[in-house]
Design an enzyme around this catalytic site. Structure first.
Site, PDB file in Angstrom:
ATOM      1  N   SER B 155      -7.759 145.179  -5.027  1.00  0.00           N
ATOM      2  CA  SER B 155      -8.624 145.989  -4.173  1.00  0.00           C
ATOM      3  C   SER B 155      -9.679 146.727  -5.019  1.00  0.00           C
ATOM      4  O   SER B 155     -10.376 146.096  -5.815  1.00  0.00           O
ATOM      5  CB  SER B 155      -7.734 146.958  -3.378  1.00  0.00           C
ATOM      6  OG  SER B 155      -8.443 147.571  -2.363  1.00  0.00           O
ATOM      7  N   ARG B 225      -5.592 158.409   6.419  1.00  0.00           N
ATOM      8  CA  ARG B 225      -4.563 157.522   5.906  1.00  0.00           C
ATOM      9  C   ARG B 225      -4.012 156.607   7.004  1.00  0.00           C
ATOM     10  O   ARG B 225      -3.743 155.437   6.770  1.00  0.00           O
ATOM     11  CB  ARG B 225      -3.428 158.348   5.303  1.00  0.00           C
ATOM     12  CG  ARG B 225      -2.359 157.512   4.646  1.00  0.00           C
ATOM     13  CD  ARG B 225      -2.925 156.662   3.534  1.00  0.00           C
ATOM     14  NE  ARG B 225      -1.883 155.985   2.766  1.00  0.00           N
ATOM     15  CZ  ARG B 225      -2.110 155.149   1.780  1.00  0.00           C
ATOM     16  NH1 ARG B 225      -3.353 154.883   1.433  1.00  0.00           N
ATOM     17  NH2 ARG B 225      -1.141 154.588   1.130  1.00  0.00           N
ATOM     18  N   ASP B 320      -5.236 139.139   5.011  1.00  0.00           N
ATOM     19  CA  ASP B 320      -5.972 140.337   4.588  1.00  0.00           C
ATOM     20  C   ASP B 320      -7.345 140.321   5.248  1.00  0.00           C
ATOM     21  O   ASP B 320      -8.198 139.504   4.909  1.00  0.00           O
ATOM     22  CB  ASP B 320      -6.113 140.329   3.063  1.00  0.00           C
ATOM     23  CG  ASP B 320      -6.804 141.586   2.529  1.00  0.00           C
ATOM     24  OD1 ASP B 320      -7.286 142.405   3.336  1.00  0.00           O
ATOM     25  OD2 ASP B 320      -6.853 141.736   1.289  1.00  0.00           O
ATOM     26  N   HIS B 353      -3.704 143.312   3.603  1.00  0.00           N
ATOM     27  CA  HIS B 353      -4.263 143.752   2.328  1.00  0.00           C
ATOM     28  C   HIS B 353      -3.169 144.223   1.373  1.00  0.00           C
ATOM     29  O   HIS B 353      -3.277 144.058   0.163  1.00  0.00           O
ATOM     30  CB  HIS B 353      -5.273 144.867   2.596  1.00  0.00           C
ATOM     31  CG  HIS B 353      -6.021 145.319   1.375  1.00  0.00           C
ATOM     32  ND1 HIS B 353      -6.671 144.433   0.544  1.00  0.00           N
ATOM     33  CD2 HIS B 353      -6.216 146.541   0.840  1.00  0.00           C
ATOM     34  CE1 HIS B 353      -7.244 145.115  -0.449  1.00  0.00           C
ATOM     35  NE2 HIS B 353      -6.971 146.385  -0.293  1.00  0.00           N
ATOM     36  N   ASP B 354      -2.105 144.800   1.931  1.00  0.00           N
ATOM     37  CA  ASP B 354      -0.997 145.288   1.105  1.00  0.00           C
ATOM     38  C   ASP B 354      -0.314 144.173   0.315  1.00  0.00           C
ATOM     39  O   ASP B 354       0.484 144.464  -0.583  1.00  0.00           O
ATOM     40  CB  ASP B 354       0.051 145.981   1.979  1.00  0.00           C
ATOM     41  CG  ASP B 354      -0.255 147.458   2.162  1.00  0.00           C
ATOM     42  OD1 ASP B 354      -1.143 147.967   1.447  1.00  0.00           O
ATOM     43  OD2 ASP B 354       0.381 148.095   3.023  1.00  0.00           O
TER      44      ASP B 354
END
Lengths: 195, 380
Positions: B155, B225, B320, B353-354
């Site tokens: 990222s 968040r 992602d 994405h994680d």
């Protein structure tokens, strides 16, 4: 990495000029590119659909890009390679004509190899009422990835239709070169083509 | 992976203080600053086996292992860094660093500005990825590392790895750019701005100077968040994990937590707002937005990469959508055009994405194989 190459890859390697910029489509485990990097100082990239093969290429120090040839070669710019190789894959592609044109868009020359459907053993199996299964065509009709069969004449006609010049042709039967009646006696066809 | 893999064990953070002024892209000069970092493994005699891990938005220098007396303080990439793991600390000397502007020990908005004796707060300068890379290069000098065997990041961390290879071509042998992009898309910037607005509009933000008021813009950070977290997961992954599960099994007809996904997001938001600095969050998202190494090169990424001497591993993950495979392909295309060696893996994953923090087997194999070649190269 072994320095021994499969017979068919050896023949292709013989056509590659030292120092060339090479794109190998469907590069598998990277054996050809790895050999070419070591022995002919080529700068090479491979395209490969299977991530496990990409991992093998990485292990062999080969620049492999995971991607699907059916979507074209949009990752590569016009004329950016001296040579584009498609080894025993064209018969398994949906967009056969498109990939041929794409190869000669990004490369000055292309090498295409494919199992010759006109090989006498294939004809013989068809004559006996079954679809051919052989060393070069090791699949049953119901699980074959090969969907676009052709013989030498068919491929040459497709090239002619698109104004593609045949620069060199070799036909093999196993490890033996075939000069006489190649469309009947050859199991694998090798073409070097250009525009 | 090998059966012998284990943790790097107990680790200690270190601090490097720099008194040489650092001129930033925004024009501000930081007269002095500190960087918090950790190292794992041994630097070999040739100093050729050093690997830099660059962190993403909410990361820091504590990459692997745990702190003494706190077994739960596991580093954020402990599953990838350690003895026998892909970033193998038996072979590599691994450095993790908290970026400037961070909130985990390096100089940042919550640090005291020596000129005023008060926290920097709203006066802390905005950072860019090239600024971070230059600060990291000074840390490398301090550690005696002329050339990294590899610079690795996911990222925003991947952006730093990429920037390193462009700005210090002679100092990077390999750049591993994972789940990243050569620049953010409009949609990605848009998400960042919503997150920023959540913080900026929190009354307890006080224009960035909340420290003096003894408060924290918790609600803003929490919302930021929560939004971020949604974009780090995939629809499928979220569906698999939470579906429409209800906490109590039935509708309550109110606005308290009912669905498990609400509970999860609120928990993540709360946890984050307790430990993360709002100003740091803001400046990290701006660094993401500003990142565009092609821009100083006439918007030509190929030209920017033309200077690089590195070899690359680029990896993306199918689910992602925040840093989609298309963005990674954009980078790969430019690398090929710039004649840089590159391997690219597009990993099938439901982790969104994680995924760059997870252990999808093909991803682990790709990292393992690539880095083991790097190690052979530097005879580590």
């Amino acid at each position: 990495m072994t320095t021994l190459l499969r017979n068919d890859l050896q023949l292709i390697a013989g056509w590659v000029r030292p120092g060339a910029r090479v794109l190998d489509l469907g590069c598998g485990d990277g054996a050809l590119l790895s050999w070419l990097q070591q022995h002919k100082q080529v700068r090479g990239y491979g395209v490969e659909l299977d991530v496990d093969n990409v991992v093998r290429c990485v292990g062999a120090g080969v620049s492999a890009i995971q991607g699907d040839l059916e979507t074209g070669l949009s990752d590569f710019t016009d004329g950016s390679f001296d040579l584009v190789i498609l080894s025993q894959t064209i018969q398994a592609m949906h967009h056969t004509e498109q990939i041929l044109l794409e190869m000669l868009r990004v490369g000055r020359e292309a090498i295409v190899t494919f199992p010759n459907f006109g090989y006498w053993q294939n004809r013989w199996q068809i004559f006996r009422g079954r679809m051919p299964v052989s060393e070069t065509i090791p699949y049953q009709w119901y699980d074959t990835p090969n969907i676009h069969w052709c013989m030498l004449g068919d491929f040459e006609a497709l090239c002619a239709k698109n104004g593609i010049r045949l620069l060199e042709r070799v036909v093999m039967d196993g490890s033996r070169r075939v000069g006489f009646l190649p469309n009947l006696l050859g199991s694998l066809a090798f073409y070097r083509v250009g525009l | 992976m090998s059966n012998t893999e284990q943790s790097v064990g107990t680790v200690t953070a270190q601090q490097a203080d720099f008194s040489t002024p650092l001129e930033l892209a925004c024009g501000v000069v930081l007269p002095a600053y500190s960087l918090r970092y950790e190292t794992y493994g041994e630097l070999n005699a040739a100093k050729s086996n050093a690997v830099l891990i660059c962190h993403a938005l909410s990361g820091h220098h504590h990459v692997a292992g745990h702190y003494a007396g706190d077994d739960k303080s596991t580093g954020w990439w402990d599953n990838m860094v350690g003895p026998g793991k892909p970033i193998d600390t038996r072979r590599f000397f691994v450095v993790g660093v908290n970026n400037l502007g961070g909130c985990h020990g390096s100089t940042g908005p919550a640090s005291v500005n020596p000129d005023t004796g008060r926290p920097w707060g709203s006066t802390f300068p905005l950072m860019t990825v090239p600024d971070w890379v230059r600060a990291q290069a000074r840390l490398a000098d301090r550690l005696g590392i002329d050339r990294w065997a590899a610079v690795i990041g996911g990222s925003l961390g991947g952006m730093q790895a990429l920037q390193w290879s462009i700005d210090f071509p002679e100092r990077v042998a390999h750049a591993l750019v994972i789940a990243s992009a050569p620049k953010l898309s409009a949609q990605n910037i848009a998400f960042n701005d919503v997150a920023r607005q959540a913080i900026l509009s929190d009354p307890e933000f006080h224009g960035g100077d909340f420290y003096a008021h003894g408060v924290v813009p918790r609600r803003g950070l929490r919302l930021a968040r929560m939004l971020g977290h949604i974009t780090y997961l995939s629809d499928d992954g979220m569906g698999e994990k939470f579906g429409r599960m209800l906490r109590s099994g039935e509708f309550k007809f109110g606005y308290d937590v009912e669905f498990e996904i609400e509970s999860y997001l609120r928990y993540q938001g709360d946890k984050f707002s307790d430990r993360f600095d709002a100003n740091t969050y803001l400046l990290m998202t701006k660094a993401l937005d500003y990142f565009d190494p092609a821009k100083p090169n006439g918007d030509n990424l190929v030209a920017a990469l033309g200077r690089s001497q590195a070899r690359y591993l680029v990896a993306s993950f199918t689910s992602d959508w925040r840093f989609s495979p298309l963005r990674s392909r954009e980078l790969v295309r430019a690398l090929v055009a710039a004649d840089r060696p590159v391997a690219y893996g597009e990993i099938v994953s439901t982790h969104g994405h994680d995924a760059f923090l997870m252990l999808d087997p093909p991803y682990v194999r790709l990292m393992q194989r690539y880095l083991s070649r790097v190690a052979e190269e530097v005879q580590a």
